[in-house]
Design an enzyme around this catalytic site. Sequence first.
Site, PDB file in Angstrom:
ATOM      1  N   GLY A   1      -4.078   9.583  -7.657  1.00 35.01           N
ATOM      2  CA  GLY A   1      -3.147   9.618  -8.786  1.00 35.01           C
ATOM      3  C   GLY A   1      -1.914   8.791  -8.498  1.00 35.01           C
ATOM      4  O   GLY A   1      -1.122   8.504  -9.386  1.00 35.01           O
TER       5      GLY A   1
ATOM      6  N   ARG B   1       0.842  -1.203   0.000  1.00 35.69           N
ATOM      7  CA  ARG B   1       0.000   0.000   0.000  1.00 35.69           C
ATOM      8  C   ARG B   1       0.872   1.245   0.000  1.00 35.69           C
ATOM      9  O   ARG B   1       1.747   1.405   0.836  1.00 35.69           O
ATOM     10  CB  ARG B   1      -0.881   0.016   1.249  1.00 35.69           C
ATOM     11  CG  ARG B   1      -1.449  -1.336   1.604  1.00 35.69           C
ATOM     12  CD  ARG B   1      -2.116  -1.355   2.976  1.00 35.69           C
ATOM     13  NE  ARG B   1      -3.273  -0.488   3.065  1.00 35.69           N
ATOM     14  CZ  ARG B   1      -3.913  -0.255   4.208  1.00 35.69           C
ATOM     15  NH1 ARG B   1      -3.484  -0.791   5.347  1.00 35.69           N
ATOM     16  NH2 ARG B   1      -4.956   0.552   4.215  1.00 35.69           N
TER      17      ARG B   1
ATOM     18  N   TYR C   1      -8.927  47.091   9.289  1.00 39.93           N
ATOM     19  CA  TYR C   1     -10.072  46.280   8.870  1.00 39.93           C
ATOM     20  C   TYR C   1      -9.934  45.817   7.436  1.00 39.93           C
ATOM     21  O   TYR C   1      -9.143  46.346   6.661  1.00 39.93           O
ATOM     22  CB  TYR C   1     -11.390  47.071   9.044  1.00 39.93           C
ATOM     23  CG  TYR C   1     -11.554  48.235   8.090  1.00 39.93           C
ATOM     24  CD1 TYR C   1     -12.103  48.052   6.824  1.00 39.93           C
ATOM     25  CD2 TYR C   1     -11.165  49.531   8.457  1.00 39.93           C
ATOM     26  CE1 TYR C   1     -12.255  49.106   5.949  1.00 39.93           C
ATOM     27  CE2 TYR C   1     -11.308  50.595   7.588  1.00 39.93           C
ATOM     28  CZ  TYR C   1     -11.859  50.381   6.329  1.00 39.93           C
ATOM     29  OH  TYR C   1     -12.006  51.423   5.453  1.00 39.93           O
TER      30      TYR C   1
ATOM     31  N   ARG D   1      -7.805   7.852   9.557  1.00 33.13           N
ATOM     32  CA  ARG D   1      -7.283   9.187   9.239  1.00 33.13           C
ATOM     33  C   ARG D   1      -8.363  10.198   9.591  1.00 33.13           C
ATOM     34  O   ARG D   1      -9.532   9.837   9.747  1.00 33.13           O
ATOM     35  CB  ARG D   1      -6.932   9.296   7.757  1.00 33.13           C
ATOM     36  CG  ARG D   1      -8.149   9.097   6.876  1.00 33.13           C
ATOM     37  CD  ARG D   1      -7.787   9.052   5.406  1.00 33.13           C
ATOM     38  NE  ARG D   1      -8.784   8.237   4.718  1.00 33.13           N
ATOM     39  CZ  ARG D   1      -8.657   7.731   3.504  1.00 33.13           C
ATOM     40  NH1 ARG D   1      -7.572   7.935   2.816  1.00 33.13           N
ATOM     41  NH2 ARG D   1      -9.612   7.027   2.959  1.00 33.13           N
TER      42      ARG D   1
ATOM     43  N   CYS E   1     -10.704  47.520   0.773  1.00 38.18           N
ATOM     44  CA  CYS E   1     -12.076  47.327   0.292  1.00 38.18           C
ATOM     45  C   CYS E   1     -12.134  46.634  -1.053  1.00 38.18           C
ATOM     46  O   CYS E   1     -13.175  46.565  -1.678  1.00 38.18           O
ATOM     47  CB  CYS E   1     -12.825  48.649   0.251  1.00 38.18           C
ATOM     48  SG  CYS E   1     -12.122  49.814  -0.920  1.00 38.18           S
TER      49      CYS E   1
HETATM   50  P1  ADP Z   1      -6.263   3.692  -0.284  1.00 37.01           P
HETATM   51  O1  ADP Z   1      -5.085   4.558  -0.076  1.00 37.01           O
HETATM   52  O2  ADP Z   1      -6.870   3.800  -1.656  1.00 37.01           O
HETATM   53  O3  ADP Z   1      -7.267   3.804   0.802  1.00 37.01           O
HETATM   54  P2  ADP Z   1      -5.440   1.250   0.942  1.00 37.01           P
HETATM   55  O4  ADP Z   1      -4.004   0.981   1.029  1.00 37.01           O
HETATM   56  O5  ADP Z   1      -6.092   1.743   2.174  1.00 37.01           O
HETATM   57  O6  ADP Z   1      -5.713   2.201  -0.286  1.00 37.01           O
HETATM   58  O7  ADP Z   1      -6.143  -0.076   0.462  1.00 37.01           O
HETATM   59  C1  ADP Z   1      -7.446  -0.110  -0.013  1.00 37.01           C
HETATM   60  C2  ADP Z   1      -8.197  -1.248   0.598  1.00 37.01           C
HETATM   61  O8  ADP Z   1      -7.502  -2.451   0.448  1.00 37.01           O
HETATM   62  C3  ADP Z   1      -8.384  -1.129   2.088  1.00 37.01           C
HETATM   63  O9  ADP Z   1      -9.481  -0.345   2.418  1.00 37.01           O
HETATM   64  C4  ADP Z   1      -8.634  -2.556   2.468  1.00 37.01           C
HETATM   65  O10 ADP Z   1      -9.990  -2.877   2.286  1.00 37.01           O
HETATM   66  C5  ADP Z   1      -7.774  -3.315   1.512  1.00 37.01           C
HETATM   67  N1  ADP Z   1      -6.541  -3.732   2.187  1.00 37.01           N
HETATM   68  C6  ADP Z   1      -5.378  -3.068   2.263  1.00 37.01           C
HETATM   69  N2  ADP Z   1      -4.488  -3.750   2.988  1.00 37.01           N
HETATM   70  C7  ADP Z   1      -5.121  -4.883   3.371  1.00 37.01           C
HETATM   71  C8  ADP Z   1      -4.744  -6.010   4.162  1.00 37.01           C
HETATM   72  N3  ADP Z   1      -3.539  -6.092   4.711  1.00 37.01           N
HETATM   73  N4  ADP Z   1      -5.644  -6.968   4.355  1.00 37.01           N
HETATM   74  C9  ADP Z   1      -6.885  -6.854   3.816  1.00 37.01           C
HETATM   75  N5  ADP Z   1      -7.305  -5.842   3.081  1.00 37.01           N
HETATM   76  C10 ADP Z   1      -6.430  -4.870   2.848  1.00 37.01           C
HETATM   77 MG    MG Z   2      -7.500   3.204   2.443  1.00 35.08          MG
END
Ligand code: ADP
Ligand code: MG
Length: 908
Positions: free
Chosen positions: A109, A100, A886, A373, A866
């Site tokens: 992006g 990820r 102001y 987050r 203004c």
């Molecule tokens: P984004 O930045 O698009 O949110 P993520 O890295 O959060 O991408 O991944 C998107 C989705 O992939 C997560 O919401 C989750 O459902 C799934 N995912 C990510 N990592 C795992 C994991 N270790 N096990 C199961 N599902 C995962």
């Molecule tokens: Mg996510």
Amino acid sequence: MSSPVKYVYAFSAALTEGEAAMKNLLGGKGANLAEMCRLGITVPPGFTISTEACTEFTDKGQAHVFELIRDEVAQGVARVEGEMGKRFGDPADPLLLSVRSGARASMPGMMDTILNLGLNDEAVVGLARKANNERFAWDSYRRFIQMYGDVVMGLKPVSKEEHDPFEVIIDMVKEKRGVKLDTDLGTDDLKELVQRFKSLIRARIGRDFPTDPWEQLWGAVFAVFESWNNDRAKVYRELNDIPQSWGTAVNVQAMVFGNLGDSSATGVAFSRDAGTGEDLFNGEFLINAQGEDVVAGVRTPQQISRLGSQRWAQLALVNEEERRSQFPSLEELMPDIYQQLLKAETLLENHFRDMQDMEFTIQEGKLWMLQTRNGKRTGAAMVRIAVEMLKQGMIDEKTALLRVAPERLNELLHPVFDTHAVKAAKVIARGLPASPGAATGQIVFFADEAEEWVKQGKVVILVRLETSPEDLRGMSVAQGILTARGGMTSHAAVVARGMGKCCISGAGAVHVDYKARTMTIGDTVYQEGDWLSLDGSTGEVFEGRIPTVEAGLSGDFGALMALTDKYKRLHVRANADTPDDAKVARNFGATGIGLCRTEHMFFAGDRILAVREMILANDEAGRRKALAKLLPMQRGDFEGMFREMNGLPVTIRLLDPPLHEFIPHDEAGQRTMANEMGVPLGKIKMRVEELHEFNPMMGHRGCRLGISYPEITEMQARAVIEAALNMKARGFEVKAEIMVPLVGTVREFDAQAKVIRQTAAAVFAERGEQLEYLLGTMIETPRAAVIADSIARQAEFFSFGTNDLTQMTLGFSRDDAGKFLPDYLRKGIYEHDPFRSIDQKGVGALVEMAVRKGQQARPGIETGVCGEHGGDPASVEFFHGAGLDYVSCSPFRVPIARLAAAQAAIRE
Ligand code: ADP
Ligand code: MG
Ligand code: MG
């Protein structure tokens, strides 16, 4: 060999090396995964490769980084293997990973997540046997090939029609089987998908899908680093001021499976409602699903909480029985899991002291948290959440104020459509969202008819090809304005924003026929009187009537606004030309009028006749005769302003625009004028000719008019002073400030000041009473800023007209800049539109200098702004720093400026 710099940070129940504060190094996702582990929340174990590794990759390349991080990554994988009791690449019982990406700031992006990494033809058999679920194993495998093929191997659609090459294949197989959903596909179908996917990759890429798990892993890691530098990501960073040097982190994590059957699921949850801000735990989940299935819209997701589920059912027209049997909430379906999730949610929100947006997966009855987050939210939700968290003691006042983005208050300041009604409405055209708000009314095509209709008690939408100053009155009584032509800075757009009125401009599909009094869109013809609705925030034009709901400073919004007064130093006034505008401004908390443009009242009723008579007059005597007719009208206007602003300052600017703006430029208009005034058409034409200017903004306007025709200044000064005395006599507290526009030399100001002071003295003598008033000037030519000290010896206040000051300092005509400014912005020559946000280094420096010089020459001199910049948050912060007293902005931006002023003071 271990490198001196650490690049890999573990997160798990056993060992966590990162924390939330390390976002720069670990990215937002990685830092918060670590923080969740520290809080004892169940998270699949894993590790984060730091953003510094990405920077090394960008600078020195893949081979270099591989050497740098190979051992640490191997150790990280080994640790995860230990915790999960499985081995990566073990065909009998494989550990699968997700890869990820996660930068400091969330960034669309960038590379998508890869799930189920580590599968190949052998491992899939082991996975199936171990899970005792063949379908699950092959579903995971086909998903993996799909994601990896796309994001790592770069298999993209070859045509627009293809959309997603893998989905095309899935659709084919589904069709063959006669099923609708992915979940309806059987094991054999999934096996077929895997074969077809692999052949497709071989055919299109010319390489086999990698079978070695380590090769898969490194491929994915480097693809994440690569994606930091793809064009989409670069453009996004440019647009959002994110430095190219930051780099992204990579999170490698053990997979957990939401697609293991009916006791498994995956979902997203919010600790509060992101739309309204209500303190309601909510979200959606899908049974037997993985990754982003839940947001992809393939199946109808179920709601997390029972209350949320019931509300959803109402909107979706699902009855309670059907809801409970087919779409039960998580709270009802898996009460234990729901309780765990609720606990995690509460813990996280209390910990981060902000609304959390969370992702989770349930694997065979066990809950795993995958992300948290601070959640994105609407303007309304920003306000409500900040105020409620303050009340709940979670955050302090300053934090509450900083939690709301000033610009987003826009969403709360204008009427909005009733949410239910708008869902059923039909969009017939789209234009530019020129001025926010929702409007509904009957179509009229002419400004004077708009006034007529409104007098008869109707509500109207003014539909025009484009608008001009003559349409002002009609615009001001209309609910909304739709123009077929014009951009975001067209007359209609600028005026509507000033009025806080809904406007859509440049709706190209709209064909207006003034003669036939019709508007045609496609094949449909709309007549005068037909109902139309506009959403100025989205640019959508709807057919028919949609009920709207009014905005106001009540409830949480009011509470937040009250709080701004405790912290801000800058006062916020409003630019208002009529008593009605003044009233709106006061309701929004303006503490004065910073700019009343006297000429805006010249178009009302019979006034324009007197104005035109004055313009056509051959000599001073003729002008005086016409001015005498205008005097009582102007006096009445000013009385209205003083009444509304009782006790607060009202700054009135003398006549500013060039005179030709008050005479029609088209022959038909001139003919009407000739008839109305009983003068020959030729005379009007000749005067128009005489008044013609090559560059009107630098022509005969501002105080130059008063220099040529002091009798105009005299009449206006008299109107102000008499109005002030009249209102004082009626018990109002009047604070009048008379302002001379476009001064460039001390003598110009002196000449005008002399007329004003003599007139005031004469009125005082006639009435036998006195009144305090201020006499000041606008600073809107660069020369005035440079000699501000000399001017300040004569003028009692400065008001920076930053629109003209910007125009003259940059040498950009505001009316023509639209032609080249977009190029300048795209090429980064200017970072932002200098007419929207003050050019701090140039125009801003002039303001700072003039304030300093003014203060030296006349300690305590009142200074304000203004121009349109007075309502721009970044500019407001700058003006705070420059030490102004102001800012003044359009009434509907007053709350925005108040909040921006408070934030500037807090950040200082
Ligand atoms: P984004 O930045 O698009 O949110 P993520 O890295 O959060 O991408 O991944 C998107 C989705 O992939 C997560 O919401 C989750 O459902 C799934 N995912 C990510 N990592 C795992 C994991 N270790 N096990 C199961 N599902 C995962
Ligand atoms: Mg996510
Ligand atoms: Mg000006």
